[in-house]
Write an enzyme that holds these catalytic residues in place. Structure first.
Site, PDB file in Angstrom:
ATOM      1  N   HIS A   4      -7.565  -6.543   7.246  1.00 28.63           N
ATOM      2  CA  HIS A   4      -7.647  -5.292   8.509  1.00 28.63           C
ATOM      3  C   HIS A   4      -8.033  -5.911   9.697  1.00 28.63           C
ATOM      4  CE1 HIS A   4      -6.704  -1.138   9.024  1.00 28.63           C
ATOM      5  NE2 HIS A   4      -7.361  -1.353  10.148  1.00 28.63           N
ATOM      6  N   GLU A  47      -2.293  -1.980  -3.172  1.00 27.72           N
ATOM      7  CA  GLU A  47      -3.649  -0.831  -2.664  1.00 27.72           C
ATOM      8  C   GLU A  47      -3.462   0.616  -2.741  1.00 27.72           C
ATOM      9  OE1 GLU A  47      -4.983  -4.271   0.989  1.00 27.72           O
ATOM     10  OE2 GLU A  47      -3.867  -2.338   1.511  1.00 27.72           O
ATOM     11  N   HIS A  97       0.985  -1.221  -0.013  1.00 29.83           N
ATOM     12  CA  HIS A  97      -0.055  -0.041   0.018  1.00 29.83           C
ATOM     13  C   HIS A  97       0.875   1.274  -0.089  1.00 29.83           C
ATOM     14  CE1 HIS A  97      -3.860   2.115   1.582  1.00 29.83           C
ATOM     15  NE2 HIS A  97      -3.274   2.924   0.853  1.00 29.83           N
TER      16      HIS A  97
END
Length: 237
Positions: free
Chosen positions: A190, A70, A43
């Site tokens: 997450h 991401e 990310h």
């Protein structure tokens, strides 16, 4: 089978805290694959406080499993993703200053914006996943954008797991079932960890992939990276 994609952002955070190239992010990703990971997730953020854009370029040259990038679809992010051409791009609604992902897309109110972005990646042959909360309404709007998958934001599940795991997973089950009706693939990520992952996996029957970074890298401090990846893979059986 549900694939395990290892998010290596935290490894880059350690490296960046001292400068230099220790630990070596590229070698760590290669090791993750060698130890059984079925994908690598990164990310990159605008300030490059962990994964850097050049890390992404270098990883794309050596990875043999699924590469998942991401991020918020800024001009720079879009250019990077179309340059390196990963298997999957996961779009998240993070502002540049966000510490970590803390909300999913409102796919209803952002539908026109997301539709345009999704089209760019789909034309490049890149699978697109939208990061959303476990809200049934948002699933249909995600489908309307042309996305291939949704990634369910699992922080609320993880927070409620100890108190009442059946209550915690209920909205995720409903959202996943709705996704199945539309033919959308389902990813999740997450705050998933060794305590709560197996229950989530067993109750979300159409779960294609989980992306896990913080907990997995933290566990690796105690158990070692190879052993930790194997422990997580066992939870997905």
């Amino acid at each position: 089978m549900t694939k395990l994609s290892v998010n290596i952002n935290k490894i880059a955070t350690i490296r960046n805290s001292r400068g230099g190239n220790m630990p070596d992010v590229i070698q760590a990703a290669i090791n993750c694959e060698r130890f059984g990971a079925e994908g690598i997730t990164v990310h990159p953020r605008p300030d490059e406080r962990h994964i850097r854009y050049n890390d992404v370029r270098n990883l794309a040259k050596v990875l043999t499993t699924e590469f998942n990038i991401e991020g918020y679809p800024s001009k720079e992010f879009i250019a990077l993703v179309t340059e390196v051409h990963p298997a999957q791009v996961t779009l998240v609604p993070d502002p540049p200053t966000a510490l970590t992902s803390n909300a999913g897309w409102d796919t209803k109110n952002n539908k026109a914006f997301l539709t345009d972005i999704v089209k760019v990646f789909k034309e490049e042959g890149i699978r697109v996943s939208l990061f959303i909360g476990p809200l049934v309404e948002m699933v249909g709007h995600a489908f309307d954008t042309g996305a291939d998958r949704i990634e369910l934001y699992t922080e609320a599940y993880a927070a409620g797991y100890e108190a009442d795991k059946e209550k915690a997973i209920a909205p995720y089950y409903a959202a996943a079932m709705e996704a199945g009706k539309f033919g959308l693939g389902v990813n999740a990520g997450h705050d998933l960890n060794l305590k709560n992952l197996n229950y989530f996996y067993k109750n979300i029957g159409n779960l294609a992939e989980v992306s896990i970074g913080h907990a997995l890298i933290s566990d690796a401090l105690y158990f070692g990276l190879e052993n930790t990846i194997q422990l997580y893979l066992r939870e997905l059986k």
